[in-house]
Design an enzyme around this catalytic site. Structure first.
Site, PDB file in Angstrom:
ATOM      1  CE  LYS A  58      -2.487  62.957   5.397  1.00 24.84           C
ATOM      2  NZ  LYS A  58      -2.418  62.366   4.116  1.00 24.84           N
TER       3      LYS A  58
ATOM      4  CE  LYS B 163      -4.221  62.375  12.236  1.00 23.83           C
ATOM      5  NZ  LYS B 163      -4.420  63.876  11.543  1.00 23.83           N
TER       6      LYS B 163
ATOM      7  CD  GLU C 136      -2.294  65.066  14.207  1.00 26.93           C
ATOM      8  OE1 GLU C 136      -3.388  64.811  14.317  1.00 26.93           O
ATOM      9  OE2 GLU C 136      -1.584  65.559  13.217  1.00 26.93           O
TER      10      GLU C 136
ATOM     11  CE  LYS D  43     -14.584  64.043   5.859  1.00 25.18           C
ATOM     12  NZ  LYS D  43     -14.349  65.082   4.586  1.00 25.18           N
TER      13      LYS D  43
ATOM     14  CD  GLU E  39     -10.774  66.838   5.504  1.00 25.85           C
ATOM     15  OE1 GLU E  39     -10.834  66.223   6.423  1.00 25.85           O
ATOM     16  OE2 GLU E  39     -11.160  66.674   4.360  1.00 25.85           O
TER      17      GLU E  39
ATOM     18  CD  GLU F 132      -6.633  64.507   5.239  1.00 24.45           C
ATOM     19  OE1 GLU F 132      -5.389  63.705   5.033  1.00 24.45           O
ATOM     20  OE2 GLU F 132      -7.858  64.229   5.379  1.00 24.45           O
TER      21      GLU F 132
ATOM     22  NE  ARG G 258      -9.796  63.090  -2.016  1.00 27.06           N
ATOM     23  CZ  ARG G 258     -10.811  63.053  -0.991  1.00 27.06           C
ATOM     24  NH1 ARG G 258     -12.100  63.720  -1.584  1.00 27.06           N
ATOM     25  NH2 ARG G 258     -10.759  62.590   0.235  1.00 27.06           N
TER      26      ARG G 258
ATOM     27  CB  VAL H 276     -17.955  62.440  -0.999  1.00 25.15           C
ATOM     28  CG1 VAL H 276     -19.237  61.852  -1.029  1.00 25.15           C
ATOM     29  CG2 VAL H 276     -16.912  61.137  -1.539  1.00 25.15           C
TER      30      VAL H 276
ATOM     31  NE  ARG I  79     -19.704  60.910   2.542  1.00 26.50           N
ATOM     32  CZ  ARG I  79     -18.261  60.829   2.417  1.00 26.50           C
ATOM     33  NH1 ARG I  79     -17.497  59.959   2.289  1.00 26.50           N
ATOM     34  NH2 ARG I  79     -17.491  61.970   2.594  1.00 26.50           N
TER      35      ARG I  79
END
Length: 463
Positions: free
Chosen positions: A116, A157, A193, A230, A268, A281, A285, A288, A331
């Site tokens: 990060k 974080k 942050e 999420k 994001e 961030e 990849r 989901v 989900r």
């Protein structure tokens, strides 16, 4: 194009990749732990390799075992899916050193965005707005001094990692000290942050080839979260105007180009009440929630990943991307909402998934499948499409009523409650929405568990 691809994952994402490969004419190799010998992804793949015991550390997280399986099965490429080794730069490098292709960004890119601190520095140079924050912190005393300077509340974080894991909000010194105890006392393993209240979580899907071409496929609203994980996502976001959509898309492309990003990824942001986008961030990849972007753009992201990894240029330009309608994903986890979402492993003795117009289910289970206690509790995703957000909500309600899973507890009923909440239906949401929703529903959940059991699908179909 590759002839044979090994999937270094399990569950619904492994099934999703197998289906994309079948349409591309690529043979697939599944890997499985001892616990997953009879799993759906193993049955659907052309070949399968056992890689270790139940413990993920010695199977799905075992770099050497997966590389060996890829070489022995004569695979050309390795697709990591999401989770497990998907953001592991060392694994990506090992794949390349073995003479195979890693389906994802370059190892050095994964390393850069996975840290990060280095990612924030890169985005600062790219001109992206960021919430006030600190450099990596190594002590409680230093953290408290910095927090006073930044101003409470602050978000703690981890420097490494992603997906919301390890993040904690601290409102004062005592909460900060308690949060810091979860990190090693030295080594600069976390940073602070400024916490942005009433924010929305907005992420932008990017696609890049190896020739420097980068496009975005619109944004997703991911504000409905529990413990930074999420639960429900939708695309596009009801909060964005066309001008804001163009702005955040351009920011995402700028972020990707600044680090020479290739393949599929997500940038994001947090959106505050004043309309400012703060960089959070980059996830290097497949996400989901990629399915909702597929429904509103008509672009297959998993196929695009594979084609980009094979060296093919992007088949479309930014002007070719058209956002149509609205999509929502729920989900479905093997968890008990009545018992604080306690995992609910076990054998599925009845399984009927929804269908009909504009309904898609990405699942890694079927009747008779065993939901293992060793891995993530996600078992399926219900994804629906509507010409408008209102239509999509109605279709999701119908789909959830049709979804019956017996033998285990699931979050089907919880999602049905969310979809009927007036504030959600009005689009009045932020990252604290689920916390507030659960607080208001707590007594009802405790007193009315029989209704939740029925809504979970754990009764005979049709009752």
């Amino acid at each position: 194009m590759f002839k044979r691809l090994l999937i270094a994952n399990r569950g619904e994402i492994a099934v999703r990749i197998i289906r994309a490969c079948q349409e591309l004419g690529i043979e697939t190799v599944a890997v499985y732990s001892h616990a997953d010998a009879d799993a759906l992804h193993v049955k659907l793949a052309d070949h399968a390799c056992h890689i270790g015991p139940e413990d993920a550390l010695h199977s799905y997280l075992n770099n050497a075992a997966i590389i060996t399986a890829a070489l022995e099965s004569k695979a050309d490429a390795v697709h990591p899916g999401y989770g497990f080794l998907s953001e592991n730069a060392v694994f990506a490098e090992m794949v390349e050193q073995a003479g195979l292709t890693f389906v994802g960004p370059r190892p050095e890119t994964i390393k850069l965005v996975g840290n990060k601190d280095s990612a924030r520095e890169a985005m600062k140079h790219a001109g992206l707005l960021m919430a006030a924050g600190s450099d990596p912190v190594s002590s409680e005393k230093e953290a408290c001094l910095l927090a006073e300077k930044i101003g409470y509340p602050v978000m703690v974080k981890p420097v490494a990692g992603g997906g919301g894991k390890g993040m904690t909000v601290a409102a004062d010194n005592s909460e900060l000290i308690n949060a810091v105890k979860h990190f090693p006392a030295a080594g600069g393993s976390f940073y602070l942050e400024k916490y942005i209240a009433d924010a929305r979580h907005i992420e932008v899907q990017i696609v890049a080839d190896s020739f420097g071409h980068v496009i975005h496929l619109g944004e997703r609203e991911c504000s409905l979260q529990r413990r930074n994980q999420k639960l429900l996502e939708e695309a596009p976001s009801a909060a964005l105007t066309p001008a804001m959509r163009q702005q955040v898309g351009e920011l995402a492309i700028r972020a990707a180009k600044s680090i020479h990003y290739s393949n599929v990824g997500t940038v994001e942001f947090l959106l505050d009440q004043s309309g400012n986008f703060y960089f959070m961030e980059i996830n290097p990849r497949i996400q989901v929630e990629h399915g909702i972007t597929e429904l509103i753009t008509g672009i297959d992201l998993v196929k695009t990943q594979i084609q980009a990894a094979a060296g093919e240029p992007l088949a479309i330009q930014q002007q070719d991307v058209v956002i149509r309608g609205h999509a929502i994903e729920c989900r479905i986890n093997a968890e008990d909402p009545v018992r604080n979402f306690l995992p609910s492993p076990g054998q599925i003795n009845f399984y009927h998934q929804p269908g009909g117009p504009n309904v898609r289910v990405d699942s890694g289970v079927c009747a008779g499948s065993i939901v293992q206690p060793y891995y993530d509790s996600l078992i399926a995703k219900v994804i629906v499409y509507g010409h408008t957000r209102g239509e999509a909500i109605k279709t999701m309600r119908r789909a959830l009523k049709e979804f019956h899973i017996g033998g285990i507890n699931t979050t089907v009923g919880f999602h049905h409650q969310l979809l009927n909440d007036p504030n959600f239906c009005n689009g009045d949401i932020d990252t604290q929405f689920v916390t507030k929703f659960l607080s208001s529903q707590e007594r009802k959940l405790a007193l009315d568990s029989n209704v939740w059991t029925m809504m979970n699908g754990n009764v005979a179909f049709g009752l």
